[in-house]
Design a protein around this motif. Structure first.
Motif, PDB file in Angstrom:
ATOM      1  N   PHE A 224     -12.050  -3.577   6.674  1.00 12.43           N
ATOM      2  CA  PHE A 224     -13.014  -3.078   5.416  1.00 12.43           C
ATOM      3  C   PHE A 224     -12.643  -1.493   5.479  1.00 12.43           C
ATOM      4  CE2 PHE A 224     -17.276  -1.229   4.323  1.00 12.43           C
ATOM      5  CZ  PHE A 224     -17.170  -2.062   3.111  1.00 12.43           C
ATOM      6  N   THR A 225     -12.524  -0.915   6.615  1.00 12.89           N
ATOM      7  CA  THR A 225     -12.237   0.834   6.268  1.00 12.89           C
ATOM      8  C   THR A 225     -11.220   0.935   5.492  1.00 12.89           C
ATOM      9  OG1 THR A 225     -11.002   0.398   8.607  1.00 12.89           O
ATOM     10  CG2 THR A 225     -13.122   1.063   8.596  1.00 12.89           C
ATOM     11  N   ASP A 226     -10.042   0.035   5.360  1.00 14.07           N
ATOM     12  CA  ASP A 226      -8.871   0.151   4.308  1.00 14.07           C
ATOM     13  C   ASP A 226      -9.449   0.282   2.918  1.00 14.07           C
ATOM     14  OD1 ASP A 226      -6.954   0.357   6.503  1.00 14.07           O
ATOM     15  OD2 ASP A 226      -7.025  -1.892   6.371  1.00 14.07           O
ATOM     16  N   ILE A 227     -10.439  -0.338   2.710  1.00 15.39           N
ATOM     17  CA  ILE A 227     -10.927  -0.315   1.123  1.00 15.39           C
ATOM     18  C   ILE A 227     -11.732   0.756   1.195  1.00 15.39           C
ATOM     19  CG2 ILE A 227     -12.622  -1.765   0.036  1.00 15.39           C
ATOM     20  CD1 ILE A 227     -11.887  -4.290   1.256  1.00 15.39           C
ATOM     21  N   SER A 228     -12.381   1.213   2.164  1.00 15.29           N
ATOM     22  CA  SER A 228     -13.399   2.291   1.817  1.00 15.29           C
ATOM     23  C   SER A 228     -12.495   3.560   1.581  1.00 15.29           C
ATOM     24  CB  SER A 228     -14.367   2.411   2.857  1.00 15.29           C
ATOM     25  OG  SER A 228     -13.934   2.683   4.223  1.00 15.29           O
ATOM     26  N   ASN A 229     -11.366   3.610   2.669  1.00 15.96           N
ATOM     27  CA  ASN A 229     -10.494   4.839   2.401  1.00 15.96           C
ATOM     28  C   ASN A 229     -10.034   5.106   1.316  1.00 15.96           C
ATOM     29  OD1 ASN A 229     -11.131   5.384   5.129  1.00 15.96           O
ATOM     30  ND2 ASN A 229      -9.459   4.573   6.038  1.00 15.96           N
ATOM     31  N   ALA A 230      -9.397   3.902   0.530  1.00 12.06           N
ATOM     32  CA  ALA A 230      -8.886   3.723  -0.698  1.00 12.06           C
ATOM     33  C   ALA A 230      -9.836   4.329  -1.953  1.00 12.06           C
ATOM     34  CB  ALA A 230      -8.230   2.732  -1.077  1.00 12.06           C
TER      35      ALA A 230
END
Length: 441
Positions: A224-230
């Motif tokens: 989920f952090t990858d989604i938010s970082n993008a």
């Protein structure tokens, strides 16, 4: 540049109101003030920002309440998230899935959120830089906060998906809504993980994540952090705003027209605006009780009935923080109506005039100027209660400023000079389609 300095010095000696003294103005923004951007990461974030797949019922995207057509907000005093249909001022309640209430606070604009000095987010600052916390970020999840968010903005971006009124939905409406209701937010099977698995199951997204993040070798590696970082990187790049007429003034490249220059002099002088709206973003990133009217449901827990919004005190519990809210940045403010933490004013000039003497303005406030989609709820319970209005007024400590109608006009002209056409348009724009195949707002 030397000639310009001489001219400005002459104006200062003459007591002219045409220009603000150079020492009053902040330093101009440069590339060094912003986080670096990976274009491929921003392109991935663009699709996710406009994709409703992140919401519980797959019908609300980040862009639903933060759209470039409305200055990266939604044009409403208080928006409708889950249970709404349409965009911006055309958004209405879905009669087959009525919202329980309005979103309790006005949707903030998204300009210049990639600045390195960004320290607080949300109207009450409940997400903030804090070196004493794991990952250096303080959030409402405290010690349960997932690690891996690359920035303060990334951490903030993903809290709306946990809000029943914004994106998650209510009760058994979806798997995300059920997880939120049960308080299962992080970890395997939590609301964030459910959303991540949805995204990972789409082949186009899985490939893009592999291309952007070296640690992602397959769909199961997408967190989920990858989604938010993008998404955060997209917002940082898309709405960077440092090429308004005001920026040309800061760089010594131009002067403002006379009316706007007079407004700038007021802003940095007698008006006292820059006491709080300081620095290149025109915010001190601090909290002040300025008597803004409270409309709508207020910021409360589900078991509470009072519609009050106590602002910063909701986070700190301190009496001195009652009704204090974060100073908003004024970048592109002419395009981000309505104004105030509850969107109390639809008109910028009216807000400026009332903001100068908020205690007097509270007594005469007319909620008819708010922009609210029809919904069978009570919106004026606070403003119709003399005791509640008196409490909001009592929290104001800033002395009133006398502004004439001409002063207000000049200040609005200056605020217009903060509009950056490139930032308003955005760099990547609105995608024609998203990998989920859902409707783009």
């Amino acid at each position: 540049m030397a000639i310009k300095q001489v001219i400005l010095a002459v104006f200062a000696l003459m007591g002219s109101t045409a220009m603000a003294a150079p020492s009053s103005l902040p330093a101009p923004l440069t590339d060094d003030d912003f986080r670096p951007i990976d274009p491929a990461e921003a392109a991935l974030g663009q699709l996710l920002f406009y994709d409703p797949i992140l919401s519980g019922a797959r019908d609300v995207a980040c862009a639903t309440c933060h759209h470039p057509r409305f200055g990266t907000a939604d044009g409403l005093s208080l928006g409708l998230g889950d249970g709404g249909i349409g965009l911006g001022t055309d958004r209405v309640a879905d009669k087959d899935n009525l919202p329980e209430e309005r979103i309790p606070r006005n949707a903030p604009a998204l300009f210049n959120l990639g600045i390195k000095d960004l320290r607080v987010l949300f109207h009450d600052g409940r997400i903030a830089v804090d070196d004493t916390r794991p990952g250096g970020i303080r959030t409402p999840l405290d010690e349960d906060m997932t690690a891996g968010f690359a920035s303060l903005l990334s951490a903030q971006t993903m809290f709306p998906v946990l809000s029943p009124d914004e994106m998650a939905g209510h009760y058994t409406e979806s798997d995300v809504a059920r997880a939120v209701r049960q308080g299962v937010l992080t970890g395997q099977g939590g609301a964030w993980d459910i959303i991540a698995r949805r995204v990972a199951d789409i082949p186009a997204y899985a490939q893009m994540f592999r291309d952007v993040y070296p640690h992602v070798q397959g769909p199961d590696d997408i967190a989920f952090t990858d989604i938010s970082n993008a998404i955060a990187v997209f917002m940082e790049d898309e709405w960077r705003s440092d090429n308004a007429p005001f920026d040309a003034v800061l760089r010594g490249q131009a002067d403002l027209p006379p009316l706007a220059a007079s407004g700038m002099d007021l802003f940095y002088g007698r008006g006292g605006c820059s006491d709080c709206h300081s620095g290149p973003l025109l915010t001190d990133q601090d909290y002040h009780a300025m008597g803004a009217p409270q409309i709508g449901p207020g910021k409360k827990a589900r078991f509470e009935t009072l519609a009050r919004d106590e602002g910063r005190a909701e986070v700190t519990g301190l009496p001195e923080d009652m009704f204090a809210f974060r100073t908003p940045s004024l970048r592109n403010v002419a395009l981000t109506a309505p104004y105030g933490h509850a969107g109390s004013h639809a008109d910028l000039a009216a807000f400026v005039a009332d903001h100068a003497d908020p205690v007097a303005a509270l007594a005469r406030y007319d909620a008819g100027q708010a922009v609210l989609p029809a919904l069978d709820v009570e919106d004026d319970s606070i403003m119709s209660d003399p005791a509640e209005v008196a409490a909001i007024a009592a929290a104001v400590t800033t002395p009133p400023v006398v502004l004439s109608p001409n002063d207000v006009t000049a200040l609005v002209a200056f605020l217009d000079s903060l509009t950056d056409p490139a930032a308003v348009k955005g760099r990547l724009g609105v995608p024609d389609a998203v990998p989920s195949g859902l409707v783009v707002p």
